[in-house]
Design a protein around this motif. Structure first.
Motif, PDB file in Angstrom:
ATOM      1  N   ARG A  80       0.650  -1.012   0.028  1.00 35.40           N
ATOM      2  CA  ARG A  80       0.049   0.311   0.287  1.00 35.40           C
ATOM      3  C   ARG A  80       0.663   0.970  -0.374  1.00 35.40           C
ATOM      4  O   ARG A  80       0.691   2.419  -0.907  1.00 35.40           O
ATOM      5  CB  ARG A  80      -0.970   0.515   1.313  1.00 35.40           C
ATOM      6  N   ASP A  83       2.632   1.791  -3.303  1.00 32.24           N
ATOM      7  CA  ASP A  83       1.327   2.631  -4.469  1.00 32.24           C
ATOM      8  C   ASP A  83       1.759   4.055  -4.289  1.00 32.24           C
ATOM      9  O   ASP A  83       1.219   5.016  -4.735  1.00 32.24           O
ATOM     10  CB  ASP A  83       0.416   2.316  -3.814  1.00 32.24           C
ATOM     11  N   SER A 209      -5.487   5.011  -7.132  1.00 30.34           N
ATOM     12  CA  SER A 209      -6.100   4.093  -6.503  1.00 30.34           C
ATOM     13  C   SER A 209      -7.009   4.291  -5.449  1.00 30.34           C
ATOM     14  O   SER A 209      -7.096   5.060  -4.155  1.00 30.34           O
ATOM     15  CB  SER A 209      -4.426   3.055  -5.814  1.00 30.34           C
ATOM     16  N   TRP A 212      -8.130   1.546   1.081  1.00 27.79           N
ATOM     17  CA  TRP A 212      -7.782  -0.050   0.677  1.00 27.79           C
ATOM     18  C   TRP A 212      -8.936  -0.623   0.902  1.00 27.79           C
ATOM     19  O   TRP A 212      -8.496  -2.087   1.092  1.00 27.79           O
ATOM     20  CB  TRP A 212      -6.446  -0.041   1.620  1.00 27.79           C
ATOM     21  N   ALA A 215     -10.510  -1.804  -1.958  1.00 29.29           N
ATOM     22  CA  ALA A 215      -9.697  -1.623  -2.746  1.00 29.29           C
ATOM     23  C   ALA A 215      -9.964  -3.419  -2.744  1.00 29.29           C
ATOM     24  O   ALA A 215     -10.117  -4.804  -3.307  1.00 29.29           O
ATOM     25  CB  ALA A 215      -8.285  -1.824  -2.833  1.00 29.29           C
ATOM     26  N   GLU A 339      -4.850  -1.065 -11.104  1.00 36.55           N
ATOM     27  CA  GLU A 339      -4.917   0.312 -10.746  1.00 36.55           C
ATOM     28  C   GLU A 339      -4.173   0.246  -8.851  1.00 36.55           C
ATOM     29  O   GLU A 339      -4.286   1.352  -8.332  1.00 36.55           O
ATOM     30  CB  GLU A 339      -6.130   1.261  -9.550  1.00 36.55           C
ATOM     31  N   ASN A 340      -4.006  -0.728  -8.360  1.00 31.53           N
ATOM     32  CA  ASN A 340      -3.653  -1.501  -7.034  1.00 31.53           C
ATOM     33  C   ASN A 340      -2.178  -2.381  -7.509  1.00 31.53           C
ATOM     34  O   ASN A 340      -2.364  -3.628  -5.749  1.00 31.53           O
ATOM     35  CB  ASN A 340      -4.726  -1.838  -5.791  1.00 31.53           C
ATOM     36  N   PHE A 343      -0.060  -2.512  -4.030  1.00 31.03           N
ATOM     37  CA  PHE A 343      -0.957  -3.196  -3.148  1.00 31.03           C
ATOM     38  C   PHE A 343      -1.530  -5.017  -3.076  1.00 31.03           C
ATOM     39  O   PHE A 343      -1.467  -5.582  -2.504  1.00 31.03           O
ATOM     40  CB  PHE A 343      -2.416  -2.472  -2.943  1.00 31.03           C
TER      41      PHE A 343
END
Length: 397
Positions: A80, A83, A209, A212, A215, A339-340, A343
């Motif tokens: 995370r 990112d 992003s 979390w 996500a 996009e993550n 993560f």
């Protein structure tokens, strides 16, 4: 505002992601991985030595791998952060830190000190494995499977060389000889600091992003069947990589022969990792995972049914199919969550290492209670159950 500031920090420190496969940069990242994993691969061949020196049971020796693997719990958090911030240093200095911690095992005075050193090595490994695959993926363009194959080849090459290097040093020099292996990792990190400064570690063509929590909810459809697959595969993977030297020495082979057999198994894994990722770019991730499951089960049974050089050959083929799924899964994870990426990769790596840390103890318990031969058979049966789990992965992958 905080997300914008994080994005600014990344964009000011990293070049844009490549649209083509940049072989030189991918190979450089993989080389750093290779050196790091050479050091962490010292542990399995040292387990019989620690059993003799410290009077450990198979379970107690296997538990040492937990100290190396458990720090993977922090990988989602590292991913995370990766990112948003420049965590390239975690990659650049990983070989040096691995060299220090693993070499000091040779002078550790007892179980507690060994556990501490392995925990520190595990934290270092967590940083590398959360960030470096994204760096490799971002210079792989559309050939993500091939990029992850190169990444995995680096790791498998390290895990191939590590066992034979460590037994070749420990046999004539005892455990204290490990200290002489430290300088190589320090030199490699200095070289990486020169070579990898311009390698991107984050895809800047994507939007900011999401939170979390959001996500994680988006990842459920892939990660539920994938977690089942990882867990079932982990039993045979742990048996083959961690307990193979103990299995062979218990059957009367020398430590050198057992270490060489593990090296051959890991060497076959290098070939498997190189082939599987590129093949999955053409056939699809799910199809290649199914092939790996069936091959691993078949050759594990043949390994347990044979002896001598034939058994070593079967161990090589077992290693080929047991290790092959990793770059395929890594490519699947990164392409599913563009996009993550960091993560998602951190979540995958964290899950994978935590599952393996738990499973390696369970396999040790089976080995103590039922014998390692029976434990290998049970692990092969569990691997076969990964077949329907692979079928449940999203069709587009």
């Amino acid at each position: 505002m905080r997300e914008d500031n994080g994005r600014a920090l990344i964009e000011s420190n990293s070049p844009p992601r490549s649209s083509s496969f940049e072989t030189g940069k991918v190979v450089t990242v993989a080389a750093g991985h290779a050196v790091h994993d050479t050091y962490t691969a010292f542990l399995p061949p040292l387990l019989p030595v620690f059993i003799e020196k410290l009077g450990l049971s198979i379970t107690g020796a296997g538990f040492l791998t937990v100290f190396l693997q458990a720090p993977s719990l922090v990988q989602p958090g590292i991913g995370r952060l990766a990112d948003r911030f420049n965590l390239r240093s975690l990659v650049l200095w990983a070989p040096a830190l691995a060299a220090v911690f693993m070499s000091l095992l040779g002078v550790a005075p007892g179980y507690a000190w060994i556990a501490l050193l392995l925990t520190l090595a595990g934290l270092n490994s967590a940083g590398l494995h959360a960030v470096a695959p994204i760096m490799a993926g971002n210079v792989s363009g559309s050939r993500l499977g091939r990029g992850m194959s190169f990444w995995m080849v680096g790791g498998e090459l390290g895990r191939t060389l590590g066992p034979i290097i460590v037994v070749s040093v420990v046999a004539p020099l005892t455990l204290k000889g490990l200290i002489w292996l430290m300088p190589a990792g320090l030199v490699v990190s200095l070289l990486l600091n020169i070579q990898l400064k311009q390698v991107p570690y984050h895809d800047q063509t994507k939007a900011v992003s999401p939170h979390w929590g959001t996500a994680l909810r988006q990842m459920k459809s892939v990660f539920i069947p994938l977690t089942v697959f990882i867990a079932l595969r982990a039993f045979l993977q742990s048996a083959a990589i961690t307990y193979l030297p103990i299995y062979l020495t218990n059957r009367g082979t020398s430590l050198w022969f057992a270490g060489a057999a593990l090296t051959i198994l890991q060497g076959a894994g290098v070939a498997g990792a190189l082939v599987s990722g590129s093949l999955s770019d053409r056939l699809g991730r799910r199809a290649v995972l199914i092939i790996c499951v069936l091959g691993a089960v078949l050759f594990t049974w043949l390994f347990l049914s044979s002896g001598g050089l034939i058994q070593v050959s079967m161990a090589a083929l077992m290693g080929f199919f047991v290790i092959s799924p990793t770059p395929v899964v890594m490519a699947l994870v990164q392409e599913s969550f563009p996009e993550n990426r960091a993560f998602a990769n951190g979540v995958y790596m964290g899950l994978s290492f935590v599952i393996r840390s738990t499973v390696v103890v369970l396999v040790g318990i089976m080995g103590d209670g039922l014998g390692l031969h029976t434990a290998f058979l049970i692990c092969a049966g569990l691997m076969l159950l990964a077949f329907p789990a692979a079928l449940c992965l999203p069709r587009h992958t």
